[in-house]
Structures are given as C-alpha cells and as structure tokens.
Design an enzyme around this catalytic site. Structure first.
Site, mmCIF file in Angstrom:
data_model
loop_
_atom_site.group_PDB
_atom_site.id
_atom_site.type_symbol
_atom_site.label_atom_id
_atom_site.label_comp_id
_atom_site.label_asym_id
_atom_site.label_seq_id
_atom_site.Cartn_x
_atom_site.Cartn_y
_atom_site.Cartn_z
ATOM 1 N N TYR A 1 41.882 26.767 37.365
ATOM 2 C CA TYR A 1 41.050 27.529 36.433
ATOM 3 C C TYR A 1 40.090 26.585 35.725
ATOM 4 O O TYR A 1 40.508 25.668 35.008
ATOM 5 C CB TYR A 1 41.916 28.245 35.399
ATOM 6 C CG TYR A 1 42.580 29.524 35.872
ATOM 7 C CD1 TYR A 1 42.464 29.971 37.177
ATOM 8 C CD2 TYR A 1 43.336 30.291 34.993
ATOM 9 C CE1 TYR A 1 43.075 31.141 37.598
ATOM 10 C CE2 TYR A 1 43.958 31.466 35.410
ATOM 11 C CZ TYR A 1 43.821 31.884 36.713
ATOM 12 O OH TYR A 1 44.432 33.045 37.128
ATOM 13 N N PRO B 1 46.843 43.739 34.351
ATOM 14 C CA PRO B 1 47.527 44.956 33.906
ATOM 15 C C PRO B 1 46.592 45.990 33.298
ATOM 16 O O PRO B 1 46.986 47.142 33.114
ATOM 17 C CB PRO B 1 48.521 44.426 32.868
ATOM 18 C CG PRO B 1 47.861 43.205 32.312
ATOM 19 C CD PRO B 1 47.163 42.586 33.478
ATOM 20 N N GLY C 1 43.518 46.511 34.730
ATOM 21 C CA GLY C 1 42.522 46.818 35.757
ATOM 22 C C GLY C 1 41.197 46.137 35.512
ATOM 23 O O GLY C 1 40.143 46.745 35.671
ATOM 24 N N PHE D 1 38.982 48.041 33.094
ATOM 25 C CA PHE D 1 38.656 49.452 33.301
ATOM 26 C C PHE D 1 39.513 50.355 32.423
ATOM 27 O O PHE D 1 39.021 51.339 31.851
ATOM 28 C CB PHE D 1 38.842 49.823 34.769
ATOM 29 C CG PHE D 1 38.551 51.268 35.068
ATOM 30 C CD1 PHE D 1 37.251 51.685 35.278
ATOM 31 C CD2 PHE D 1 39.566 52.206 35.118
ATOM 32 C CE1 PHE D 1 36.976 53.017 35.543
ATOM 33 C CE2 PHE D 1 39.303 53.541 35.381
ATOM 34 C CZ PHE D 1 38.001 53.940 35.599
#
Length: 320
Positions: A56, A203, A205, A208
């Site tokens: 990362y 978790p 989305g 979204f």
C-alpha cells in the site's frame, strides 16, 4: 466498542476494524498527516484491528501504522506481502514464492517497527496457487517469532483445507457486503467447520452502501472505482432502488445506511469482522458506531432478500 476473538484461538480484537486502502489515495487524495490522525482517532476510539498491506502506497501506510501503534500492545496489525506491480491503476499480482514472503515479511517488520507481525495473509485469489509451499514457509516464520498468526486472502474451500492442514489458519479475508459478490456458501461452511474467522473487506461496497456515491459520482482521476464495473451507469441505476430501500430501513432504525450495512455483517452467524476503509474522521465515527446496533432478525432477513448475492459468474475486482 465491542470486542470478539478472531477465531477460537486467535487474538481478541474490536468487532469493527479499520482497513487502510483508502489511506493510499485510490479513492481520492489522502495526505500523510490526515491519515496519521485518522489512524490515531480509530485507536483512541477502541479499534484494535488494523488491516493493511506491505505494498500500500509503497509501504508508506505500514510506516504510518507503525508509528501510530507504538506502545499499544493491544493492537493487532494484519498485513500482506509477496506482491509485484504489473498493470495500470495500481493493480497488483501476488507472488507467493517462499523467498518473496521472507523478504516482504522482513520489510513489513521494519516499517511496522515491531519484532512480530500479528496476522500475515497469504493471497489465494488465484485458484492455481499451490498453497502448501507458501504456508509451510510462513509456518517457519511463525516458529521464528516473526509472525503470530496466519491468514488467507480469498481462496477456494479446497485451498483453505490444504493450507489449514499445513498450519492453522486464523482468519480468511474476503469481500463481503450487501452489495457485491459474497463468499460462496461452501467457503463459509468450510471456515466455520475449521474455526477460521471471516474478515470482511469492502464491507460498504466501496462506498456505494453509504449512499454518498450518487447517480453522477465525481470520482477524482485515478480513483480505482473508475475501473470497477459495478460503478458503471447501468449498475448504479439498477442498484439505486435497493439503496433507497436500505436508506428507508435505516431511517426507521434511526441509523445511517452504512451503519446498517455494517450491522448486517456483524449479525451474520459466521463471526464476521468488517474492516471498512475511510479517509474521513466523521465516516470513521459512523462506521465504528455499527458495533452498538442490535439488528432485529426480520431486518437482517429483509436486507438479505433486498440485496441478493451477485451471480456466480459476475466477478468483482481482485481483493487487495
């Protein structure tokens, strides 16, 4: 904050952890100072599971976490290694060769400023991966005191069984949310049988389920969601009615949509531990508040019916 054990013999952790992908800038700019403050805010709020990866931001996120967790012995840091950059938009491919695992483990130890990585994941998203040699090498690193517990990222039931036969697997990290492809029932049944905890990545989305993406999302250039087919116009439009229904259920319970989505995960029978990722301290507070929600059984069932799992043939982007 509530606490749980990661599997029958794993460490005690907060029931909601903190993912760190958003701190790399893949969902929008994330400055180092702001990322540091967010990590420390999560720790001060009682979060004791931090989920990251050695690749990362070229290791910068691990370095931030290493500084933030110094002196906090109760914090469990989970990381991954053995990857090599190979494509556009920051995509990664796992290199599970034992030699690469040694190098990445040592690099993560340096960046995290610790003598032991609490939980180290082996990536099993490629079904062709022969897990036995890599797990065998990682088990030697456990014996050497460099790693506390082993985990898997993705995998088939067969891979999980083969890995667990070589060395006990503590946790399985897999995409798990209301909106997205959920783990296959056979995979969940396997980890439940073997006593392996489930760590839910993405978790929410990729935002979204919070309701903040909107019909015309203004994603910044380079945002990884540009390459996620689930954020195409047709997919967003087809998901809009479900999202409105989710928001209506959340309003009746006097919680936000994202908090309800996380509560649904926490109410599953599989000991699921979500690790939502965020750059925003307000969103962090809302995510952590999900641990206090008591979700009625009828609401949990209604949500499962409202958001059926994606068909088996519909794939999600690789889990990083």
């Amino acid at each position: 904050m509530r606490y749980t054990r990661l599997g029958p013999s794993g460490p005690v952790i907060s029931s909601v952890g903190l993912g760190s992908l958003a701190l790399t800038g893949v969902y929008g700019h994330a400055g180092a100072a702001d990322a540091d403050r967010l990590i420390r805010s999560a720790l001060d709020a009682g979060v004791t599971l931090l989920d990251t990866a050695g690749f990362y931001a070229g290791g910068q996120v691990e370095s931030l976490i290493g500084r933030a967790v110094a002196g906090r012995e109760e914090v469990v840091v989970a990381t991954r290694g053995g990857v090599r950059r190979h494509g556009p938009r920051g995509t990664e491919e796992f290199d599970g060769r034992p030699g690469s695992l040694d190098r990445d483990c040592d690099a993560s130890l340096r960046r995290l400023r610790t003598g032991r990585i609490d939980l180290f994941y082996l990536d099993c998203q490629d079904e062709r991966l022969a897990v036995e040699p890599s797990v065998a090498r990682l088990s030697e690193l456990v014996a050497a005191g460099k790693i506390g517990h082993l985990g898997l990222t993705g995998g088939t039931p067969q891979q999980v069984r083969r890995a667990h036969a070589v060395h006990p697997i503590t946790a399985l990290a897999v995409e798990y949310s209301l909106w997205g492809r959920r783990p296959a029932p056979g995979l969940l049944a396997t980890v439940r049988e073997l006593g392996i905890a489930v760590v839910a990545a993405r978790p929410l989305g990729r935002g979204f389920l919070t309701g903040r993406v909107g019909p015309h999302p203004g994603f910044e250039p380079g945002d990884w969601r540009h390459a996620d087919p689930r954020f195409g116009p047709a997919e967003r439009n087809s998901g809009a009615p479900r999202l409105k229904a989710l928001e209506a259920m959340a309003a009746r319970l006097d919680v936000g949509a994202g908090r309800l989505a996380l509560s649904w995960l926490l109410a599953q029978d599989d000991g699921v531990v979500p690790v939502p990722s965020t750059r925003d301290p307000v969103h962090l507070e809302m995510n952590l508040a999900a641990s206090s929600v008591e979700l009625p059984a009828e609401t949990r069932e209604a949500l499962s019916e409202l958001f059926p799992a994606c068909p088996a043939g519909q794939s999600s982007p690789p889990l990083l």
